[in-house]
Design a protein around this motif. Structure first.
Motif, PDB file in Angstrom:
ATOM      1  N   ALA A  82     -18.932  10.016  10.881  1.00 17.85           N
ATOM      2  CA  ALA A  82     -17.902   8.984  10.718  1.00 17.85           C
ATOM      3  C   ALA A  82     -18.550   7.605  10.713  1.00 17.85           C
ATOM      4  O   ALA A  82     -18.208   6.733   9.894  1.00 17.85           O
ATOM      5  N   THR A  83     -19.496   7.377  11.650  1.00 17.28           N
ATOM      6  CA  THR A  83     -20.192   6.094  11.707  1.00 17.28           C
ATOM      7  C   THR A  83     -20.964   5.841  10.409  1.00 17.28           C
ATOM      8  O   THR A  83     -20.948   4.732   9.860  1.00 17.28           O
ATOM      9  N   LEU A  84     -21.642   6.868   9.909  1.00 15.28           N
ATOM     10  CA  LEU A  84     -22.414   6.732   8.668  1.00 15.28           C
ATOM     11  C   LEU A  84     -21.495   6.410   7.489  1.00 15.28           C
ATOM     12  O   LEU A  84     -21.800   5.544   6.662  1.00 15.28           O
ATOM     13  N   VAL A  85     -20.363   7.120   7.407  1.00 15.28           N
ATOM     14  CA  VAL A  85     -19.414   6.899   6.300  1.00 15.28           C
ATOM     15  C   VAL A  85     -18.862   5.489   6.350  1.00 15.28           C
ATOM     16  O   VAL A  85     -18.740   4.809   5.318  1.00 15.28           O
ATOM     17  N   ILE A  86     -18.533   5.017   7.534  1.00 12.30           N
ATOM     18  CA  ILE A  86     -18.016   3.647   7.682  1.00 12.30           C
ATOM     19  C   ILE A  86     -19.070   2.644   7.229  1.00 12.30           C
ATOM     20  O   ILE A  86     -18.779   1.665   6.532  1.00 12.30           O
ATOM     21  N   LEU A  87     -20.320   2.911   7.612  1.00 10.17           N
ATOM     22  CA  LEU A  87     -21.431   2.035   7.245  1.00 10.17           C
ATOM     23  C   LEU A  87     -21.603   1.969   5.724  1.00 10.17           C
ATOM     24  O   LEU A  87     -21.705   0.886   5.136  1.00 10.17           O
ATOM     25  N   ALA A 119      -9.919  11.783  10.768  1.00  8.87           N
ATOM     26  CA  ALA A 119      -9.369  11.388  12.072  1.00  8.87           C
ATOM     27  C   ALA A 119     -10.390  10.583  12.871  1.00  8.87           C
ATOM     28  O   ALA A 119     -10.055   9.568  13.507  1.00  8.87           O
ATOM     29  N   SER A 120     -11.646  10.996  12.823  1.00 11.30           N
ATOM     30  CA  SER A 120     -12.692  10.300  13.572  1.00 11.30           C
ATOM     31  C   SER A 120     -12.899   8.890  13.028  1.00 11.30           C
ATOM     32  O   SER A 120     -13.086   7.929  13.804  1.00 11.30           O
ATOM     33  N   ILE A 121     -12.844   8.744  11.723  1.00  9.05           N
ATOM     34  CA  ILE A 121     -12.989   7.413  11.114  1.00  9.05           C
ATOM     35  C   ILE A 121     -11.843   6.522  11.537  1.00  9.05           C
ATOM     36  O   ILE A 121     -12.023   5.329  11.834  1.00  9.05           O
ATOM     37  N   GLY A 122     -10.646   7.110  11.615  1.00 14.23           N
ATOM     38  CA  GLY A 122      -9.484   6.330  12.041  1.00 14.23           C
ATOM     39  C   GLY A 122      -9.629   5.803  13.454  1.00 14.23           C
ATOM     40  O   GLY A 122      -9.159   4.708  13.779  1.00 14.23           O
ATOM     41  N   GLU A 123     -10.331   6.571  14.292  1.00 19.53           N
ATOM     42  CA  GLU A 123     -10.530   6.147  15.674  1.00 19.53           C
ATOM     43  C   GLU A 123     -11.615   5.085  15.792  1.00 19.53           C
ATOM     44  O   GLU A 123     -11.531   4.177  16.611  1.00 19.53           O
ATOM     45  N   GLU A 124     -12.666   5.201  14.973  1.00 22.71           N
ATOM     46  CA  GLU A 124     -13.811   4.306  15.119  1.00 22.71           C
ATOM     47  C   GLU A 124     -13.696   3.014  14.341  1.00 22.71           C
ATOM     48  O   GLU A 124     -14.317   2.011  14.684  1.00 22.71           O
ATOM     49  N   ALA A 125     -12.921   3.023  13.233  1.00 25.55           N
ATOM     50  CA  ALA A 125     -12.870   1.848  12.364  1.00 25.55           C
ATOM     51  C   ALA A 125     -12.154   0.690  13.041  1.00 25.55           C
ATOM     52  O   ALA A 125     -11.271   0.882  13.898  1.00 25.55           O
ATOM     53  N   GLU A 127      -9.528  -2.177  13.487  1.00 22.93           N
ATOM     54  CA  GLU A 127      -8.106  -2.051  13.191  1.00 22.93           C
ATOM     55  C   GLU A 127      -7.720  -2.737  11.885  1.00 22.93           C
ATOM     56  O   GLU A 127      -6.940  -2.192  11.089  1.00 22.93           O
ATOM     57  N   ASP A 128      -8.260  -3.944  11.620  1.00 25.03           N
ATOM     58  CA  ASP A 128      -7.870  -4.675  10.421  1.00 25.03           C
ATOM     59  C   ASP A 128      -8.435  -4.067   9.141  1.00 25.03           C
ATOM     60  O   ASP A 128      -7.985  -4.366   8.031  1.00 25.03           O
ATOM     61  N   LYS A 129      -9.441  -3.190   9.287  1.00 21.32           N
ATOM     62  CA  LYS A 129     -10.062  -2.557   8.101  1.00 21.32           C
ATOM     63  C   LYS A 129      -9.730  -1.077   8.001  1.00 21.32           C
ATOM     64  O   LYS A 129     -10.121  -0.416   7.041  1.00 21.32           O
ATOM     65  N   ARG A 130      -9.000  -0.561   8.997  1.00 21.04           N
ATOM     66  CA  ARG A 130      -8.806   0.881   9.094  1.00 21.04           C
ATOM     67  C   ARG A 130      -8.065   1.457   7.881  1.00 21.04           C
ATOM     68  O   ARG A 130      -8.488   2.437   7.269  1.00 21.04           O
ATOM     69  N   SER A 131      -6.965   0.851   7.507  1.00 25.24           N
ATOM     70  CA  SER A 131      -6.130   1.388   6.429  1.00 25.24           C
ATOM     71  C   SER A 131      -6.891   1.465   5.105  1.00 25.24           C
ATOM     72  O   SER A 131      -6.916   2.501   4.437  1.00 25.24           O
ATOM     73  N   LEU A 132      -7.533   0.355   4.743  1.00 26.91           N
ATOM     74  CA  LEU A 132      -8.284   0.313   3.483  1.00 26.91           C
ATOM     75  C   LEU A 132      -9.443   1.304   3.515  1.00 26.91           C
ATOM     76  O   LEU A 132      -9.724   1.984   2.515  1.00 26.91           O
ATOM     77  N   LEU A 133     -10.106   1.416   4.661  1.00 24.19           N
ATOM     78  CA  LEU A 133     -11.246   2.305   4.797  1.00 24.19           C
ATOM     79  C   LEU A 133     -10.818   3.764   4.651  1.00 24.19           C
ATOM     80  O   LEU A 133     -11.489   4.557   3.974  1.00 24.19           O
ATOM     81  N   LEU A 134      -9.694   4.131   5.274  1.00 23.59           N
ATOM     82  CA  LEU A 134      -9.220   5.512   5.195  1.00 23.59           C
ATOM     83  C   LEU A 134      -8.849   5.896   3.757  1.00 23.59           C
ATOM     84  O   LEU A 134      -9.113   7.025   3.322  1.00 23.59           O
ATOM     85  N   VAL A 135      -8.245   4.956   3.051  1.00 21.12           N
ATOM     86  CA  VAL A 135      -7.895   5.219   1.641  1.00 21.12           C
ATOM     87  C   VAL A 135      -9.165   5.464   0.834  1.00 21.12           C
ATOM     88  O   VAL A 135      -9.254   6.409   0.039  1.00 21.12           O
ATOM     89  N   ARG A 136     -10.165   4.620   1.052  1.00 20.88           N
ATOM     90  CA  ARG A 136     -11.419   4.738   0.306  1.00 20.88           C
ATOM     91  C   ARG A 136     -12.107   6.065   0.618  1.00 20.88           C
ATOM     92  O   ARG A 136     -12.591   6.752  -0.277  1.00 20.88           O
ATOM     93  N   VAL A 137     -12.159   6.432   1.914  1.00 17.30           N
ATOM     94  CA  VAL A 137     -12.859   7.649   2.314  1.00 17.30           C
ATOM     95  C   VAL A 137     -12.112   8.897   1.849  1.00 17.30           C
ATOM     96  O   VAL A 137     -12.725   9.857   1.348  1.00 17.30           O
ATOM     97  N   SER A 138     -10.782   8.907   1.989  1.00 13.81           N
ATOM     98  CA  SER A 138     -10.028  10.085   1.558  1.00 13.81           C
ATOM     99  C   SER A 138     -10.169  10.286   0.049  1.00 13.81           C
ATOM    100  O   SER A 138     -10.282  11.414  -0.440  1.00 13.81           O
ATOM    101  N   CYS A 166      -2.445   8.115   6.108  1.00 10.45           N
ATOM    102  CA  CYS A 166      -3.256   7.427   5.100  1.00 10.45           C
ATOM    103  C   CYS A 166      -2.747   7.793   3.722  1.00 10.45           C
ATOM    104  O   CYS A 166      -2.826   8.955   3.306  1.00 10.45           O
ATOM    105  N   VAL A 167      -2.213   6.818   3.013  1.00  6.48           N
ATOM    106  CA  VAL A 167      -1.714   7.060   1.652  1.00  6.48           C
ATOM    107  C   VAL A 167      -2.908   7.027   0.692  1.00  6.48           C
ATOM    108  O   VAL A 167      -3.598   6.010   0.595  1.00  6.48           O
ATOM    109  N   PRO A 168      -3.175   8.141  -0.009  1.00 10.07           N
ATOM    110  CA  PRO A 168      -4.338   8.180  -0.899  1.00 10.07           C
ATOM    111  C   PRO A 168      -4.161   7.253  -2.094  1.00 10.07           C
ATOM    112  O   PRO A 168      -3.070   6.767  -2.378  1.00 10.07           O
ATOM    113  N   SER A 169      -5.242   7.033  -2.803  1.00  9.63           N
ATOM    114  CA  SER A 169      -5.237   6.140  -3.966  1.00  9.63           C
ATOM    115  C   SER A 169      -4.733   6.880  -5.209  1.00  9.63           C
ATOM    116  O   SER A 169      -5.070   8.048  -5.434  1.00  9.63           O
TER     117      SER A 169
END
Length: 785
Positions: A82-87, A119-125, A127-138, A166-169
């Protein structure tokens, strides 16, 4: 010392400072103190997240670190991933992110569910970037599954992401649906489209266009048309136009194009694209005139001449073997400014070769080259093929060097074509040398190359060498296919290596129907038609039409008509239409044996099955009935032929004239009960129709007429016909001279007979029995004088 991830990361950083151009380093170089016994590493509860977060400003360093861990058998937990994906996401390194996710999906020993990553990304990201990040990762995760063709899992990612809030793109959905279409899964596309609302997504114009494409691929044009009403995007309409054309509805596509033009909804490049689709549709439907009319419409709209559209028409003419039409259209377009390209050139050259006009293909190749038109490897390959078929492989090799001098690197197809040329000439040693040159150029032979080489050796009688090549092919990891096996079998048979061919056939572990077909065909090539028939009759599956034709033809030639007819009956059982040529051959053979009853039965069967006999078949039947004095049946067939739009030729008319003339009661050698006036009238009708048709007389026809005049003692007119025949450029044959000489002998005009006999003696023609008898008569009369 024990393996330390922290030490490894520190060493990686030092290495990057020492050599910034290198991103990846071997652990052994960075950590020389590691012993061999420490290759199986145990890391314990080391905090990977802290190490990865410390390289937040250098994602490449993080990837290098993880690469070294992987080499030492260290598995990351879900939090580390999750940390690597966020990075990677924060740095916008999409390709590297895709690579990591693909590797993660393929790692069956990862120890956690892939969706746990979301789920792990949602916990670590943050807050202000979480939604956009989850869409990108999913979206990236769905894309990774698609790249692995795991379509069900990709769809599941979209729905599980939605359940996680998380609403997908929509772009991810479009990408997924496009790939589903590529793999023929149109039903899944339609189903996913209907569930977009459940995913919280709104379809955009491209979504509609994609679904229109899917519906068209399914053939559901009505549903596609209804969907068009929901979007104004031009791309969706052009997609529907393409779908109509693909479903043989090009006429409807033309109507739609005109409507869109009137609505000013289609113009510029979009209009040009739509017109090109229509041209392609008409060409696929074999409606070339309609396709050419679209080119005229494009000109009126200020478009053209479009190279792609024009190349489609030229290619269709060439595939129909209609070169005059292709060249005529090409020349017309060139006058209008068409820029000739290598695609058009290759179509024309290939057409010449398919028609076995190899010299013409080479001449055209030279003409195009002299006009400074760029010729690609395909064009050169056609020239290689033409030269090879003409036995001029050395010239083809020179042309290969010319191509290379122009900066074009030969591919495996080019080398294989030249290899085939050597094999066709029996120069198998040269073929092996070419293989070495090919390898020296860094090109490895493929399955087709080895197939051509093995087949060439087999065909030239080198059975052992062919088998060695076959085994070499397998040893190099190339899997022989059915074509390889068939080429080997047929090649060995054609070289009369029947035992070797049979041994090779028996050695095949999984024999396919095509292998049996090749053995049947191979037996035929070796003149073993009865053996081929026995093998054929044992099989209970449909064969290639060429196999039926080969076996049938050989059986007919060797006089096994009952077996040949059995081949036709087997074709009928499997729903394979024998075709005009096979019917014609069998009818001809039956007629040769004067078996008109069976010939007529087969003739009627042919017509019943929707095949119209050709001129040759009709003429053979008419001639047979004439020979058997069944003139009414001959007349009926003659009239039937004309009603079907088949025009009689000189042979047909000659057959009828010959019979009618012989039935004339004035013919002193024939006693005929048929009323002379009726036959005279019939003869006159045929002759008037013959002359009105404007068909030139041939040698046979002139001979029939000359023979008739000789037998009714009209020798003056017979001589005039003879002179007219010569003046028309025809060369009289032995039958013509025999008719004249015999006629003059019967009337006692020995001088004239001697003149013609002397003229004939200067020609290299073997005398017939009748002519010998006439010569004896001349000699006898001369002795009496």
């Amino acid at each position: 010392m024990r393996f330390s991830p922290t030490m490894l990361l520190s060493q990686l950083r030092l290495g990057r400072r020492a050599a910034s151009s290198r991103r990846f380093f071997a652990v052994s170089a960075l950590s020389p103190n590691l012993s061999d016994s420490e290759q199986h590493l145990k890391v314990g509860n080391f905090d990977f997240n802290r190490v990865l977060n410390s390289s937040r400003n250098d994602p490449n360093l993080a990837l290098s670190f993880l690469g070294q861990l992987k080499q030492h058998g260290v598995s990351l937990n879900v939090n580390a991933y999750a940390t690597l994906v966020i990075l990677l996401s924060s740095w916008g390194l999409d390709r590297k992110l895709d690579s990591v996710l693909v590797e993660l999906i393929g790692n069956e020993k990862r120890g956690f569910c892939v969706m746990d990553l979301i789920a792990s990304i949602g916990e670590e990201a943050e807050e202000d970037k979480r939604s956009l990040l989850l869409v990108r990762v999913s979206s990236a995760l769905a894309k990774a599954y698609v790249s692995l063709r795991m379509f069900d899992e990709a769809i599941d990612v979209l729905f599980q992401s939605n359940r996680l809030g998380c609403v997908p793109s929509i772009k991810a959905c479009n990408f997924l649906m496009n790939r589903l279409i590529e793999f023929g899964k149109t039903d899944m596309v339609v189903a996913l489209f209907r569930q977009l609302k459940q995913l919280g997504l709104d379809a955009n114009g491209y979504t509609y266009a994609i679904v229109v494409k899917a519906l068209c691929r399914k053939g559901d044009l009505e549903a596609a048309a209804k969907l068009l009403e929901m979007t104004p995007i031009v791309f969706a309409y052009t997609t529907f136009i393409e779908g109509l054309c693909a479903n043989q509805k090009t006429e409807q596509a033309v109507v739609l194009v005109k409507e869109l033009i009137d609505m000013k909804a289609l113009a510029g490049n979009d209009l040009e694209t739509a017109y090109s689709m229509v041209v392609r549709g008409f060409c696929n439907e074999m409606k070339i005139e309609a396709a050419e009319s679209v080119i005229l419409e494009m000109e009126k709209a200020g478009i053209g001449p479009n190279v792609y559209a024009c190349s489609l028409i030229i290619d269709r003419h060439c595939k129909n073997m209609n070169l005059p039409e292709a060249m005529g259209f090409l020349n017309a377009m060139l006058e209008k400014g068409l820029k000739l390209n290598c695609v058009i050139v290759s179509s024309i050259l290939q057409c010449h070769c398919k028609m076995k006009e190899y010299m013409e293909a080479l001449q055209k190749f030279k003409e195009f080259k002299d006009r400074k038109i760029f010729l690609d490897r395909v064009c050169y390959n056609v020239a290689f093929d033409a030269l090879s078929k003409l036995g001029r492989v050395e010239e083809a090799i020179e042309l290969l060097h010319e191509m290379m001098d122009k900066g074009m690197v030969p591919d495996v197809i080019n080398y294989t074509t030249l290899l085939d040329g050597y094999c066709l000439r029996g120069k198998v040693v040269d073929a092996l040398d070419l293989i070495d040159d090919m390898r020296g150029s860094g090109i490895s032979p493929d399955v087709i190359t080895y197939t051509v080489l093995a087949g060439g050796f087999a065909r030239n009688g080198h059975a052992k060498e062919a088998l060695v090549i076959y085994e070499t092919m397998k040893a190099e990891g190339l899997k022989p296919n059915a074509v390889t096996h068939n080429v080997m079998i047929e090649g060995l048979c054609s070289a009369r290596k029947i035992e070797e061919a049979e041994d090779f056939f028996m050695s095949l572990e999984n024999k396919c129907p095509e292998n049996y077909c090749s053995l049947v065909k191979g037996y035929c090539e070796s003149g073993l038609s009865k053996k081929a028939f026995r093998l054929f009759i044992e099989q209970e599956f449909p064969m290639r039409k060429s196999v039926y034709f080969k076996l049938f033809t050989n059986l007919c030639i060797e006089g096994y008509l009952d077996k040949a007819l059995a081949v036709m009956e087997r074709m009928w059982v499997y729903g394979i239409e024998p075709g005009r040529s096979m019917y014609g051959i069998m009818i001809g053979e039956l007629c040769r044996l004067n078996n008109a009853t069976e010939a007529q039965l087969l003739f009627d069967t042919m017509v019943t099955r929707g095949l119209i006999p050709n001129l040759i078949t009709y003429t053979i039947m008419i001639h047979t009935y004439c020979r058997l004095n069944e003139l009414q049946k001959a007349d009926d067939l003659f009239e039937d032929m004309k009603q079907r739009g088949i025009k009689p030729d000189v042979v047909t008319y000659t057959v009828l004239l010959d019979k009618y003339l012989k039935l004339d009661p004035e013919h002193h050698e024939t006693s005929c009960s048929v009323r002379g006036e009726v036959r005279k009238r019939k003869t006159s009708e045929v002759w008037r129709e013959f002359t009105a048709a404007g068909i030139g007389l041939d040698v046979v026809c002139y001979t029939v007429l000359i023979d008739r005049q000789c037998k009714i003692h009209n020798l003056e007119y017979a001589t005039k016909l003879f002179d007219r025949m010569i003046n028309s450029g025809l060369e009289p044959d032995m039958v013509t001279y025999t008719a004249l000489i015999s006629g003059y002998c019967r009337k006692g005009y020995i001088d004239k007979a001697v003149t013609f006999f002397t003229e004939l003696s200067r020609k290299d023609i073997s005398p017939t029995g009748d002519l010998v008898a006439a010569a004896v008569k001349i000699a006898t009369l001369n002795e009496g004088l």
